[in-house]
Every structure is written in structure tokens, then in C-alpha cells.
Design a protein around this motif. Structure first.
Motif, PDB file in Angstrom:
ATOM      1  N   GLY A  86      30.516 -12.320  45.716  1.00 14.15           N
ATOM      2  CA  GLY A  86      31.696 -12.941  46.318  1.00 14.15           C
ATOM      3  C   GLY A  86      31.692 -14.448  46.178  1.00 14.15           C
ATOM      4  N   ARG A  87      32.884 -15.011  46.289  1.00  9.76           N
ATOM      5  CA  ARG A  87      33.028 -16.478  46.233  1.00  9.76           C
ATOM      6  C   ARG A  87      34.091 -16.891  47.254  1.00  9.76           C
ATOM      7  N   THR A  88      33.816 -17.959  47.993  1.00 10.83           N
ATOM      8  CA  THR A  88      34.783 -18.470  48.975  1.00 10.83           C
ATOM      9  C   THR A  88      35.418 -19.752  48.437  1.00 10.83           C
ATOM     10  N   TYR A  89      36.737 -19.759  48.449  1.00  8.67           N
ATOM     11  CA  TYR A  89      37.508 -20.917  47.979  1.00  8.67           C
ATOM     12  C   TYR A  89      37.581 -21.891  49.152  1.00  8.67           C
ATOM     13  N   CYS A  90      37.052 -23.098  48.946  1.00 11.91           N
ATOM     14  CA  CYS A  90      36.869 -24.038  50.066  1.00 11.91           C
ATOM     15  C   CYS A  90      37.686 -25.316  49.889  1.00 11.91           C
ATOM     16  N   PRO A  91      38.850 -25.404  50.521  1.00 15.34           N
ATOM     17  CA  PRO A  91      39.646 -26.627  50.434  1.00 15.34           C
ATOM     18  C   PRO A  91      39.014 -27.773  51.229  1.00 15.34           C
ATOM     19  N   VAL A  92      39.095 -28.960  50.649  1.00 15.73           N
ATOM     20  CA  VAL A  92      38.544 -30.150  51.277  1.00 15.73           C
ATOM     21  C   VAL A  92      39.590 -31.256  51.229  1.00 15.73           C
ATOM     22  N   GLY A  93      39.800 -31.946  52.345  1.00 14.24           N
ATOM     23  CA  GLY A  93      40.766 -33.054  52.341  1.00 14.24           C
ATOM     24  C   GLY A  93      41.320 -33.260  53.734  1.00 14.24           C
ATOM     25  N   ARG A 131      45.761 -29.786  64.245  1.00 13.62           N
ATOM     26  CA  ARG A 131      44.485 -30.103  63.571  1.00 13.62           C
ATOM     27  C   ARG A 131      43.510 -28.931  63.695  1.00 13.62           C
ATOM     28  N   HIS A 132      43.532 -28.276  64.849  1.00  8.51           N
ATOM     29  CA  HIS A 132      42.633 -27.132  65.052  1.00  8.51           C
ATOM     30  C   HIS A 132      42.970 -26.015  64.050  1.00  8.51           C
ATOM     31  N   MET A 133      44.284 -25.789  63.887  1.00  7.26           N
ATOM     32  CA  MET A 133      44.720 -24.738  62.962  1.00  7.26           C
ATOM     33  C   MET A 133      44.305 -25.102  61.524  1.00  7.26           C
ATOM     34  N   ALA A 134      44.510 -26.372  61.175  1.00  4.20           N
ATOM     35  CA  ALA A 134      44.141 -26.814  59.827  1.00  4.20           C
ATOM     36  C   ALA A 134      42.638 -26.642  59.608  1.00  4.20           C
ATOM     37  N   GLY A 135      41.870 -26.876  60.688  1.00  2.00           N
ATOM     38  CA  GLY A 135      40.412 -26.769  60.591  1.00  2.00           C
ATOM     39  C   GLY A 135      39.941 -25.362  60.246  1.00  2.00           C
ATOM     40  N   ARG A 136      40.782 -24.365  60.479  1.00  2.00           N
ATOM     41  CA  ARG A 136      40.416 -22.998  60.074  1.00  2.00           C
ATOM     42  C   ARG A 136      40.341 -22.879  58.567  1.00  2.00           C
ATOM     43  N   PHE A 137      41.272 -23.594  57.910  1.00  5.79           N
ATOM     44  CA  PHE A 137      41.421 -23.404  56.462  1.00  5.79           C
ATOM     45  C   PHE A 137      40.748 -24.493  55.637  1.00  5.79           C
ATOM     46  N   ARG A 146      25.491 -23.685  53.344  1.00  5.19           N
ATOM     47  CA  ARG A 146      25.321 -22.571  54.294  1.00  5.19           C
ATOM     48  C   ARG A 146      25.959 -21.294  53.756  1.00  5.19           C
ATOM     49  N   LEU A 147      27.145 -21.454  53.149  1.00  8.06           N
ATOM     50  CA  LEU A 147      27.809 -20.278  52.574  1.00  8.06           C
ATOM     51  C   LEU A 147      26.936 -19.667  51.484  1.00  8.06           C
ATOM     52  N   TRP A 148      26.395 -20.524  50.641  1.00  2.00           N
ATOM     53  CA  TRP A 148      25.539 -20.051  49.544  1.00  2.00           C
ATOM     54  C   TRP A 148      24.330 -19.298  50.109  1.00  2.00           C
ATOM     55  N   ARG A 149      23.704 -19.907  51.117  1.00  2.00           N
ATOM     56  CA  ARG A 149      22.522 -19.255  51.703  1.00  2.00           C
ATOM     57  C   ARG A 149      22.885 -17.903  52.308  1.00  2.00           C
ATOM     58  N   ALA A 150      24.111 -17.824  52.845  1.00  2.00           N
ATOM     59  CA  ALA A 150      24.542 -16.561  53.466  1.00  2.00           C
ATOM     60  C   ALA A 150      24.986 -15.537  52.423  1.00  2.00           C
ATOM     61  N   GLY A 151      24.952 -15.920  51.146  1.00  2.00           N
ATOM     62  CA  GLY A 151      25.227 -14.932  50.093  1.00  2.00           C
ATOM     63  C   GLY A 151      26.565 -15.057  49.408  1.00  2.00           C
ATOM     64  N   SER A 152      27.317 -16.156  49.695  1.00  2.00           N
ATOM     65  CA  SER A 152      28.603 -16.310  49.016  1.00  2.00           C
ATOM     66  C   SER A 152      28.609 -17.560  48.141  1.00  2.00           C
ATOM     67  N   ALA A 153      29.026 -17.398  46.892  1.00  2.00           N
ATOM     68  CA  ALA A 153      29.241 -18.574  46.046  1.00  2.00           C
ATOM     69  C   ALA A 153      30.486 -19.298  46.570  1.00  2.00           C
ATOM     70  N   VAL A 154      30.747 -20.493  46.038  1.00  2.00           N
ATOM     71  CA  VAL A 154      31.897 -21.266  46.536  1.00  2.00           C
ATOM     72  C   VAL A 154      32.703 -21.820  45.369  1.00  2.00           C
ATOM     73  N   SER A 155      33.972 -22.124  45.653  1.00  2.00           N
ATOM     74  CA  SER A 155      34.762 -22.942  44.734  1.00  2.00           C
ATOM     75  C   SER A 155      35.355 -24.056  45.577  1.00  2.00           C
ATOM     76  N   LEU A 156      35.070 -25.282  45.174  1.00  2.16           N
ATOM     77  CA  LEU A 156      35.574 -26.432  45.919  1.00  2.16           C
ATOM     78  C   LEU A 156      36.975 -26.760  45.426  1.00  2.16           C
ATOM     79  N   ASP A 157      37.882 -26.998  46.388  1.00  2.38           N
ATOM     80  CA  ASP A 157      39.250 -27.398  46.022  1.00  2.38           C
ATOM     81  C   ASP A 157      39.550 -28.711  46.731  1.00  2.38           C
TER      82      ASP A 157
END
Ligand code: FAD
Ligand code: 2OP
Length: 450
Positions: free
Chosen positions: A404-411, A113-119, A134-145
Motif C-alpha cells: 500500500g501507499r498513502t498519498y500525503c498532501p503537504v502545504g 483548520r481542524h478539518m483540513a488537518g485530517r487531509f 511513521r507511515l513507512w514503519r507502519a508498513g505503508s509507502a508514501v507519495s508526497l504531494d
């Protein structure tokens, strides 16, 4: 160590200089826990048996009824590893003892679970909202997956599409409160939506079959159309991920066909993915550019350029069927293809928008310097990373004033299993940029022209 000559052309010098700056920025932000994780991946890369044991453990963990069952699997997997460290021998023995079985299983579960929590950012879009802000405020756009793929029933596909729709609506409401970030909100063509959702077609339908694509197309089209309408209505971007060759043609045809529909001529902003590791990637790009030339859409299609996440799978599939692999089998060939496609995509701007999705600093720097060379503004190229792999890299990209944009997996872990296995395979590969970096290959070598 390869005998590599210093770059001579001014262009190459600029690529190497920028690459070095980004790589040093990235390394300087690396946390102690990141360092430990990187060392672990380097260790795995040296031992294929251990790597296989870890991947099997990650694969079975969510399906285990209790800690004891997980301990039994751990014991069996470690038994197959010839070169065991003292810690592995202790874990294997404890997993087999009546007194240690439960505790070892609990520990193994916590480690997975800890390893999964990284991603994985969070379990639900609602709980992810704070992280995305928080990512947006820090200067990165996001893509939710929303994690999910290879759906088994049509009902699951329908439910998945409904969750995507809700996420688009909810995230749009949340994003309205985010502060202005001019670099992330415009390029030379116009405005860029704050909300960006990535979807996989195999999560929308169980009917994706290479031999009978029509049924899968029909089933997925209904859901995708609904999502495109929703994205258009809330002003969000919808990105269609690319998966393995099994579904490549279906996904591409479906995306281009739906986006050609007059009902989508004024939106939403949308995108597809081009995989540079495919031998026929250039033909795919020809087709996409031809489509874009004829398209009546008001906002350009975004093409996310990747190397490809299904390399091991494509090789296995091809060898099982006696086919020539559809992917390159030399890493440098994928890297050269990536740079060539980067050039072609950027040359085509503003017919298409380009997103360079890579953790390879050479691939990133090449794109940025090439865009500059042909006179594009810094915001006309997007640089995308995956959460958990590219966090420090993203900070370095922001520090360079790039978009930049960070791809953010959720689930949850069950939904994220296949995704997690792909990330572990990539990270522990001897061929990958990140793997080579942590195992000590020099930056000069890694930044050299492929
Ligand atoms: P590098 O280390 O430079 O490259 C590693 C990659 O090289 C491998 O993943 C593989 O593609 C290729 N490779 C490895 N060994 C060999 C070899 N021996 N011969 C030839 N090629 C080899 N991937 C998808 O398929 N679909 C997506 O929709 C997708 N979306 C992504 C979104 C984001 C934001 C990011 C960052 C990545 C995405 N990926 C996607 C993953 C991507 O394809 C790569 O797997 C991953 O980024 C690693 O490539 P790299 O450029 O970062 O690193
Ligand atoms: C994957 O799911 C990131 O889409 C890419 O591996």
C-alpha cells in the motif's frame, strides 16, 4: 434496498470475501473522532444547502482578514440553510451579535483548520518528514504531494518546481534512514523507489488552456524535465497527477513525450493517472499501452487507476457549454469501467505497473483477486489511499500483507483549498462508497458486482 442475488461465480465469492475482510479490518480500527467525522459527512449528504454552506465557508476562510469577517460569512451562509439544527441557529445568531462575532469567527476558523488537518499531513515537507517515516514503519509507502494547482503566474510555477526539487532531495536523505520494508521495496520486475512525489501540471504553469495547449506544454515541459532529471539523479519516483478535462490531453501528451526522451530511458521511475469515470478512458489506455510497447525505457510506467476527482466540475462545465459530459453519469458505470480497466492494466503487467487508488473496498478487492487469478505476485499490484480518508483502510491493507501507499498532501490552507473542497464533495456524496457506508448501506450491497 436493491434485491441483490448472492454472488455465484467462485471469482466473485473471493472478491466479496476479501472485501468483507478488508472492510471489517478497516471498521475495527476506526477511532471515535473518525466516527464523529463520518456521522458529520452523512449529515451533510442529506442536506445540500448545508453542504453548500460548508463548502463556501471552507472556500472563504483562508482569504478572511480576521475572525469577524469569517463570522459574517458564517452568518450569511447559515442564513441560506432552511433546515437548521439548534446548534446552527445558535451559531448564526452568535455570529451576528457584536459580543459573539469574534468568538464565533475564531471557532469557525479552528473548525476549518481542524478539518483540513485530517487531509493535510503538515505545512512543509520538513515538518512532514516524521509522519512519513511513521507511515513507512507502519508498513505503508508514501507519495508526497506539495499542495498547489491552478498557478496564476509563471514565477509561481517556477517557485513551485523549485520546492518540488528540494523536497525530492531532502526526502531522499530522510528516507535513507528508514528501516527495510521488503514488501514496499520490490515487485517482480525490480526495485521500487522509497521516495515518491506526485505533481500537478497546473501548479507548474499558468498557461494550461484547452484552446492553446502549446504554450502551456512548453512552459510546463521545462519544469517537468528538471523534476524528472532530479528524480532520476536521486533515484526517486515522479508521478504526474491527472486533473480535469481542460488539461487531460496536455498532461498526457507532455508526460509521454518527455518520458520518450532518450535522456530518461534509464530513469526515473515515473507514472501517470487514468480516470475511469471518463467515457473515453479505454481509448486513453490503448494509447498508453501502445506507447509502453514502443518505449525504450528500462523501468515500466506506473499507471495509477482512479475513478476521477473532478466529477462535479466536469458536469458543470459540460452543462455550461451545452456539451455531453465527458464523464459517466451513473456511478455503476464508473465502477464497471474501473473493473474493466483494472483487468486490462493487470493483464499488461509488466509492460506497465498498476496502482489501484480507491477507498472503495469492492474496487480494491476486485484488483487483488484478479491479480491473483492471473498469477501475479501480491506485490505486483499497489493499493493507494489518500491520507485522512484511507488511514484505517491502509492499516487493513497492510494487515492483509498487501503493498500500500498513502498519498500525503503537504502545504497550508490556502494552497490546499481546492483539494479540501474535492475531498468534502466526495465524502458527502450520496453516490460514494464511503458516504454510503456511513449512512448505513449494507456491506453486501456495496460489495456486489456493479
Ligand atoms: P467510490 O465511492 O467508489 O467512487 C466515487 C467516485 O465515483 C467519484 O469520485 C467519481 O469519480 C465517481 N462518481 C461519483 N458519482 C458518480 C455518478 N453519479 N456517475 C458516475 N461516476 C460517479 N483523482 C484524479 O482525478 N486525479 C488524480 O491524480 C487522483 N489521484 C488519486 C490518488 C489517490 C492515492 C487516491 C486514493 C485517489 C486519487 N484520486 C485522483 C481521486 C479519485 O479519483 C476518486 O475521486 C476518489 O478516490 C473516490 O473514488 P473511490 O474509488 O475511492 O470511491
Ligand atoms: C486530487 O488532488 C488526489 O489528485 C487528487 O484531488
Amino acid at each position: 434496498m436493491l434485491g441483490i442475488a448472492a454472488p455465484t461465480e467462485p471469482f466473485e465469492t473471493e472478491v466479496v470475501e476479501l472485501g468483507r475482510r478488508i472492510a471489517c479490518g478497516r471498521d475495527s480500527m476506526r477511532s471515535p473522532s473518525r466516527y464523529v467525522y463520518d456521522r458529520g459527512m452523512a449529515f451533510l449528504a442529506r442536506d445540500p444547502q448545508l453542504k453548500a454552506a460548508l463548502l463556501r465557508l471552507v472556500d472563504v476562510a483562508p482569504a478572511c482578514a480576521d475572525a469577524e469577517e469569517l463570522a459574517d460569512h458564517l452568518h450569511a451562509f447559515l442564513d441560506g440553510v432552511a433546515r437548521r439544527t439548534a446548534l446552527m441557529s445558535v451559531a448564526s445568531r452568535a455570529a451576528a451579535m457584536p459580543t459573539g462575532r469574534r468568538a464565533t469567527g475564531l471557532l469557525a476558523g479552528a473548525a476549518v483548520r481542524h478539518m483540513a488537518g485530517r487531509f493535510i499531513v503538515a505545512e512543509t515537507p520538513t515538518t512532514a518528514a516524521g509522519r512519513l517515516a511513521r507511515l513507512w514503519r507502519a508498513g505503508s509507502a508514501v507519495s508526497l504531494d506539495l499542495l498547489g494547482e491552478a498557478t496564476v503566474t509563471r514565477e509561481q510555477g517556477r517557485i513551485y518546481a523549485g520546492r518540488c526539487e528540494r523536497a525530492l532531495v531532502d526526502l531522499t536523505a530522510a528516507a535513507a534512514t528508514w528501516p527495510m520494508r521488503p514488501v514496499l521495496e520490490r515487485d517482480s520486475v525490480g526495485s521500487l523507489p522509497r521516495v515518491n512525489l506526485s505533481v500537478k501540471v497546473t501548479a507548474l504553469t499558468p498557461l494550461v488552456r484547452r484552446e492553446a495547449p502549446e504554450r502551456g506544454c512548453e512552459d510546463a515541459a521545462g519544469h517537468l524535465r528538471r523534476l524528472l532529471r532530479c528524480a532520476r539523479d536521486v533515484g526517486a519516483h515522479l508521478h504526474i497527477d491527472m486533473e480535469s478535462m481542460d488539461s487531460r490531453d496536455l498532461v498526457l501528451n507532455l508526460a509521454l513525450e518527455l518520458l520518450s526522451d532518450p535522456e530518461f530511458s534509464v530513469g526515473p521511475s515515473a507514472g501517470i493517472v487514468l480516470q475511469a469515470y471518463l467515457r473515453d478512458a479505454e481509448e486513453t489506455l490503448d494509447r498508453v499501452l501502445e506507447w509502453a510497447r514502443l518505449s525504450q525505457r528500462s523501468s515500466p510506467l506506473t499507471v495509477r487507476l482512479v475513478k476521477g476527482a473532478y466529477w462535479d466540475l466536469e458536469l458543470i462545465e459540460a452543462s455550461q457549454h451545452g456539451w455531453t459530459p465527458p464523464v459517466f453519469t451513473e456511478k455503476s458505470a464508473s465502477d464497471r469501467s474501473f473493473e474493466h480497466l483494472t483487468q486490462r492494466l493487470l493483464d499488461a503487467y509488466p509492460l506497465v505497473r498498476t496502482a489501484i487508488a480507491s477507498h472503495n473496498v469492492r474496487s480494491i478487492a476486485y484488483g487483488v483477486i484478479y491479480a491473483r487469478k492471473i498469477g501475479l505476485a501480491p506485490e505486483d499490484i499497489e493499493l493507494q489511499v489518500l491520507r485522512g480518508l484511507g488511514d484505517n483502510l491502509q492499516d487493513a491493507i497492510v494487515a492483509e500483507g498487501l503493498r500500500g501507499r498513502t498519498y500525503c498532501p503537504v502545504g497550508d490552507l490556502v494552497a490546499g483549498m481546492a483539494y479540501l473542497v474535492r475531498r468534502l464533495l466526495e465524502n458527502s456524496s450520496n453516490d460514494s462508497f464511503l458516504g454510503n457506508r456511513v449512512s448505513g448501506t449494507s456491506l453486501d450491497e456495496l460489495l456486489h458486482k456493479p
